[in-house]
Scaffold this motif. Structure first.
Motif, PDB file in Angstrom:
ATOM      1  N   ARG A 492       0.811  -1.209   0.000  1.00  0.00           N
ATOM      2  CA  ARG A 492       0.000   0.000   0.000  1.00  0.00           C
ATOM      3  C   ARG A 492       0.842   1.256   0.000  1.00  0.00           C
ATOM      4  NH1 ARG A 492      -5.013  -0.057   3.858  1.00  0.00           N
ATOM      5  NH2 ARG A 492      -6.020   0.999   2.139  1.00  0.00           N
ATOM      6  N   THR A 532      -7.674   4.981   3.954  1.00  0.00           N
ATOM      7  CA  THR A 532      -6.805   5.006   2.795  1.00  0.00           C
ATOM      8  C   THR A 532      -5.771   6.115   2.917  1.00  0.00           C
ATOM      9  OG1 THR A 532      -6.869   4.989   0.399  1.00  0.00           O
ATOM     10  CG2 THR A 532      -8.274   6.553   1.478  1.00  0.00           C
ATOM     11  N   GLN A 540      -7.547   6.531  -9.414  1.00  0.00           N
ATOM     12  CA  GLN A 540      -8.139   5.259  -9.018  1.00  0.00           C
ATOM     13  C   GLN A 540      -9.628   5.202  -9.286  1.00  0.00           C
ATOM     14  OE1 GLN A 540      -6.860   5.585  -4.996  1.00  0.00           O
ATOM     15  NE2 GLN A 540      -5.228   4.137  -5.304  1.00  0.00           N
TER      16      GLN A 540
ATOM     17  N   LEU B 429      -6.299  -6.368   1.573  1.00  0.00           N
ATOM     18  CA  LEU B 429      -5.735  -5.059   1.228  1.00  0.00           C
ATOM     19  C   LEU B 429      -4.230  -5.118   1.212  1.00  0.00           C
ATOM     20  CD1 LEU B 429      -7.929  -2.638   3.319  1.00  0.00           C
ATOM     21  CD2 LEU B 429      -7.715  -2.646   0.856  1.00  0.00           C
ATOM     22  N   GLY B 432      -2.657  -6.721  -1.670  1.00  0.00           N
ATOM     23  CA  GLY B 432      -2.885  -6.111  -2.966  1.00  0.00           C
ATOM     24  C   GLY B 432      -4.024  -6.708  -3.765  1.00  0.00           C
ATOM     25  N   GLU B 435      -8.690  -3.068  -2.899  1.00  0.00           N
ATOM     26  CA  GLU B 435      -8.275  -1.669  -2.807  1.00  0.00           C
ATOM     27  C   GLU B 435      -9.291  -0.888  -2.009  1.00  0.00           C
ATOM     28  OE1 GLU B 435      -5.872  -0.965  -6.958  1.00  0.00           O
ATOM     29  OE2 GLU B 435      -7.844  -0.080  -6.714  1.00  0.00           O
ATOM     30  N   PRO B 437     -10.264   2.752  -2.461  1.00  0.00           N
ATOM     31  CA  PRO B 437     -10.042   4.025  -3.152  1.00  0.00           C
ATOM     32  C   PRO B 437     -10.390   5.223  -2.293  1.00  0.00           C
ATOM     33  CG  PRO B 437     -11.439   2.568  -4.443  1.00  0.00           C
ATOM     34  CD  PRO B 437     -11.274   1.928  -3.115  1.00  0.00           C
ATOM     35  N   TYR B 442     -14.589  -0.381  -0.365  1.00  0.00           N
ATOM     36  CA  TYR B 442     -13.633  -1.374  -0.845  1.00  0.00           C
ATOM     37  C   TYR B 442     -14.071  -1.985  -2.167  1.00  0.00           C
ATOM     38  CZ  TYR B 442     -12.624  -0.886   4.065  1.00  0.00           C
ATOM     39  OH  TYR B 442     -12.359  -0.360   5.288  1.00  0.00           O
ATOM     40  N   ALA B 445      -8.871  -5.060  -6.473  1.00  0.00           N
ATOM     41  CA  ALA B 445      -7.792  -4.264  -7.056  1.00  0.00           C
ATOM     42  C   ALA B 445      -7.860  -4.356  -8.567  1.00  0.00           C
ATOM     43  CB  ALA B 445      -6.448  -4.768  -6.553  1.00  0.00           C
TER      44      ALA B 445
END
Lengths: 545, 453
Positions: A492, A532, A540, B429, B432, B435, B437, B442, B445
């Motif tokens: 991440r 995040t 994204q 997460l 990977g 994701e 954003p 959620y 990815a």
């Protein structure tokens, strides 16, 4: 004739003693006050003279010189009416010289001779005790406050005549008066119930399992917390639960908070110490000085009034970037320094920053119904600067509770027999959803106790205060946990600072669990609560279409 | 690699005369092109010609393509004006000045290709309204390799980003040059993915090549400016030209002009993207469009294009086939080549429907392994809880944790606490696979071809 009276004053919340020297001689009538005193301080002369006359202690015109020692400390915004009056009374012979030594005198005079309360008494009396001054004479309204300091005898006076009477008593007589006053105060205090902050009980909030968990963790480890969500999602309601969850303060912390409130003149009327962590929620139209402190004779701002407590900024983006960024330095240094031409004032400012706000102007992002354009989203997000948001250990999105949650329990175990798939799904969090605040607070207290034990003698009280190297020391990880964190760093792409913050939150979660070692599931929850890292949503495609 | 190509073309610095002609002489783009059309071979020849010869060349150029009387008269007027302008400008410039300007350009790391140069892209020579010159960093798209422009909406949805990344990455790996406008959203995502997949990626700017706009794509800009993997940043506007809205529609014709195929990933009904479609049609380029859901504003333009006859882009293979690049189904060892792409796009078979977000199936019967370790780089999903959560996640739609928790519980047939759901999500997460954003929401990815083997 020369006499010296000891008094005191506060600068910021630091107190210092003043030697008030009074000299009366024959000569052309003149009153002068020296000793780096500001104009407002020198007004004392007028008040004292008139007050004394009205109390019946009229003086013949004399040449009076008052010196406030030490001369190198600027004396601004302080009140030294009573000490000056005492000195003059000594020269009149109304008060014996012997009773003035080893005594601290504080108070403001009204023109009719009555004695009014002053601010900062707590800090001054504490200094008196530390300096070995055995007796303090104060305005009666400040007496309760002063009695919080043990080890020094305090007497309260309401008028000049009372003062003179008291000072003419022999030591035994003085002691008697002091005891009586103390007794009266104790009786009054005992019959009064401790006033508490009003708070919302957790069980009154429907649903919001994750948010409640976040509050518990924030309270246990003193972590900063930010809630974003659409209007009406219950952010303010959730924040108002915090006071009911925060752990109790140590004696020292109580003293610190009470000192600040004493200086601000905001101690409760019965003068008791403040025993609950403050919860300060300024409106977003608050001025800069009211927020961080300042003003012409600098007083503590919201951040200092929230010392050892919670500063809750509702509608945080509305405060404006400039004022929010003022918080960064105090958050870093745990105090605020206010500089004036005549010196620097320091107020403590160690607070838990809780914030709530909308994700965008229309409030609905990332739902498909959000009507904001890309640039509107960006502008709104920039109202809370990146570095400030970075300091929020816990960041979560709060959404409106669903109908099922609002309407109460779904078919839970009381139904017996087999449950439908839906019921099974929904009932996942039934037990924790209905907990009441005191139950959660108990867990928080236990976690706080563990932290106290772990950090004894280090000057730190909570996990959130650990520095980067302390974090490495106190939050050791096993190999499996290390691998998790490594994946986090690489996958991440979080910064080192974010890494440490997640570790600290994980440490708190482990403390709440009663675990000595931090486990992977603690890290996982901490990681999730952090939210995040990347605030740039464009690449994204962050919106839900 | 970039430098040798540059040197091969024989232009180690801008032809100072051509630079002067295209930029500083005060002639419009059309006028410069008219000069070349009228027989001018190299700009420096102008300084050897007499005024009469210059006039002749101008007139010849202006008159090309004029048949009727009125346009002829106008063209003659144009020609005279041009001559006057030229002669005036020429008298004001010296050889030393021109060389200094060319040197300045070189110092600023800006390269130059004018109509007269060999390395001016042939694709642009054939479009209705070509630029007289290009200013660039890195390299220019090669005429010998196929190229595809990938464009789309600036405010892109996750679906669009996923598609852009899939197409750009796969095409780039297959050797197709990717051209885009380096705008926010689709263009930037496509350009970046092409770069990371190891292919040649080119960005056509609506401002000078020395200015990075928009700032968000600075990583892409830096890499392309350095000519990484043979890519480049180019513009018909000289260095120093600031981005102003009026310049962008004109830039679009270059994006389609430099491509063999134009791929539209997302487009609203009326948008800048659609302008590029117009220019592509005028340039006789093939237009492919990625379909979307009925009712999605961002796919409305694409869907309409398909109805009007654009090619439908269901998978990168469609474009590869159109470009005539051999679409192999297996590599030398007989391993299914597109299993990776298919899997990543969530298909159940290779080559046909390329929609993402569908159920995962193990290719070689790894039923208990879910996604499995396809190419070694994709992490493994372990455990029933993880698989349940993975299945609930969607590539395009964002979902909150509590909603996912309920869905998870339904699939597992037991209660799932928010803590457990959170722990499983954190695991995804961190590895990977999922994701976040924006905080609290959620999704899966984005599958990137560049990250696969």
């Amino acid at each position: 004739m020369y006499s010296v009276v000891t008094s005191g004053a506060v600068r910021g919340i630091a107190s210092y003693l003043i030697r008030v020297e009074i000299d009366c001689t024959e000569g052309l009538p003149f009153f002068s006050m020296v000793g780096f005193a500001g104009t407002e301080v020198r007004e004392a002369g007028e008040r004292v003279r008139v007050a004394m006359r009205n109390a019946g202690y009229g003086m013949d015109p004399r040449r009076i010189t008052v010196n406030l020692a030490p001369a190198n400390i600027p004396k601004r915004g302080i009140v030294i009416d009573l000490p000056v009056a005492v000195g003059l009374l000594v020269s009149e012979g109304a008060v014996p010289l012997s009773s003035v030594g080893e005594t601290l005198v504080l108070g403001e005079l009204g023109l009719n001779g009555e004695i009014r309360p002053v601010r900062g008494v707590l800090a001054i009396v504490k200094l008196a005790m530390d300096s070995g001054v055995p007796l303090c004479i104060l305005p009666m309204d400040n007496l309760a406050e002063a009695h919080a300091i043990t080890g020094v005898r305090c007497a309260g006076v309401r008028t000049l005549r009372e003062l003179v009477a008291f000072m003419n008593l022999d030591p035994a007589g003085k002691q008697r008066v002091i005891q009586e006053q103390k007794q009266r105060l104790d009786n009054a205090a005992a019959s009064r119930t401790q006033r508490r902050h009003r708070y919302t009980d957790l069980s009154a909030v429907k649903g919001q399992a994750q948010a409640k968990r976040a509050l518990e963790i924030a309270a246990a480890g003193y972590h900063n917390l930010y809630m974003s969500g659409p209007p009406g999602s219950g952010k303010s309601l959730l924040a108002s639960c915090l006071p009911g969850l925060m752990p109790s303060m140590s004696e020292e912390e109580c003293m610190e908070v009470s000192s600040v409130y004493s200086v601000a003149g905001r101690l409760p009327e019965d003068g008791s110490l403040i025993r609950e962590r403050p919860f300060v929620a300024p409106h977003h139209t608050v001025t800069r000085a009211a927020l961080i402190g300042g003003g012409s004779s600098p007083g503590p701002g919201a951040i200092s009034l929230a010392h050892n407590g919670v500063l809750f900024l509702d509608e945080m983006p509305e405060f404006g970037r400039i004022r929010l960024d003022l918080l960064r330095q105090p958050m870093e240094e745990r105090e605020i320094r206010i500089t004036r031409s005549y010196g620097t004032f320091r107020f403590p400012a160690r607070f838990l920053l809780a914030g709530a706000g909308n994700p965008c102007i229309c409030g609905r992002f990332p739902s498909a119904s959000c009507t904001c354009t890309e640039s509107q989203l960006r502008m709104y997000r920039q109202r809370i600067s990146g570095p400030l948001m970075d300091r929020m250990d816990i960041r979560l999105h709060v959404t409106e509770p669903r109908i099922s949650e609002l309407q109460g329990e779904t078919g839970s175990s009381a139904a017996g027999g087999s449950m439908s798939g839906d019921d099974i799904a929904r009932s996942g969090t039934d037990d924790t959803l209905r907990e009441e605040s005191p139950v959660v607070r108990q867990r928080v207290e236990e976690a706080a106790a563990r932290q106290r034990f772990r950090y004894a003698d280090t000057g730190i009280s909570f996990n959130a205060e650990l520095s980067a190297e302390d974090t490495a020391r106190y939050c050791r990880l096993g190999s499996r946990e290390n691998r998790f964190m490594r994946q986090l760093l690489e996958g991440r792409q979080i910064s080192a600072r974010a890494y440490h913050r997640i570790l600290r939150v994980a440490r708190t979660i482990a403390d709440l669990d009663g675990a000595e070692e931090i486990r992977e599931d603690h890290l996982a929850e901490a990681c999730l609560l952090r939210g995040t890292e990347d605030r740039d949503l464009h690449m994204q495609g962050g919106r839900n279409y | 690699m970039t430098d040798t190509k540059w040197e091969e073309s024989g232009a180690d610095h801008a032809d100072s005369a051509a630079l002067w002609l295209c930029r500083d002489a005060g002639l419009s783009r059309r006028q410069v092109l008219a000069l070349y059309a009228g027989g001018l071979e190299r700009a420096d020849r102008l300084f050897e010609m007499t005024e009469a010869e210059i006039r002749e060349t101008c007139l010849r150029g202006s008159l090309r393509g004029c048949k009727d009387e009125e346009p002829v008269r106008q063209a003659e007027r144009q020609g005279m004006l041009m001559t006057q302008k030229l002669v005036q400008s020429m008298s004001r410039t010296s050889d030393a000045d021109r060389r200094a300007q060319a040197e300045l350009l070189r110092k600023g790391n800006i390269r130059f290709a004018s109509w007269q140069d060999a390395h001016y892209p042939d694709r642009l020579r054939n479009i209705p309204d070509p630029p007289s010159a290009l200013y660039y960093r890195g390299t220019l798209p090669s005429d010998d390799r196929p190229s595809t422009a990938v464009i789309g909406a600036r405010a892109a949805s996750r679906y669009g980003i996923q598609q852009a990344v899939l197409f750009a990455g796969t095409l780039a790996t297959a050797g197709v040059q990717i051209v885009s406008g380096m705008a926010r959203g689709i263009d930037g995502a496509a350009g970046l993915e092409a770069l990371e997949a190891g292919g040649a990626s080119y960005a056509v700017l609506g401002n000078g090549p020395d200015i990075c706009y928009p700032k968000e794509n600075h990583r892409l800009y830096e890499a392309l400016s350095a000519g990484v993997r043979g890519g480049g940043v180019l513009s018909e506007y000289p260095p120093g030209t600031k981005p102003i809205p009026g310049l962008f529609p004109l830039r679009n014709r270059l994006i389609s002009g430099l491509s063999d195929i134009l791929l539209v990933v997302l487009a609203k009904e009326k948008s800048g993207t659609m302008i590029t479609v117009e220019t592509a049609l005028a340039q006789d380029r093939d237009v492919f469009a990625v379909p979307g859901r009925n009712g999605d504003l961002l796919s409305a333009g694409c869907n309409r294009l398909i109805r009007q006859g654009a090619f439908i882009a269901l998978s990168p293979d469609d474009l590869l086939m159109r470009l005539g690049i051999g679409v192999q189904n297996a590599d030398a060892n007989g391993n299914d080549l597109f299993a990776g792409a298919a899997q990543g796009a969530g298909q159940s078979g290779a080559g046909s429907t390329g929609q993402c977000g569908a159920e995962i199936t193990g290719q070689s019967g790894d039923a208990d392994n879910g996604q499995g370790s396809l190419r070694g780089q994709i992490p493994v999903i372990t455990g029933a809880a993880e698989r349940a959560l993975w299945e609930c996640l969607d590539t395009a739609d964002l979902q909150e944790l509590d909603v996912l928790r309920e869905e998870m519980a339904r699939r597992l047939g037991r209660a799932v606490s928010i803590r457990e759901a959170g722990a499983v999500m954190a695991g995804l997460l961190v590895r990977g696979l999922a994701e976040e954003p924006c905080t609290g929401y959620y999704c899966r990815a984005v599958q990137r071809p560049s990250r696969r083997g």
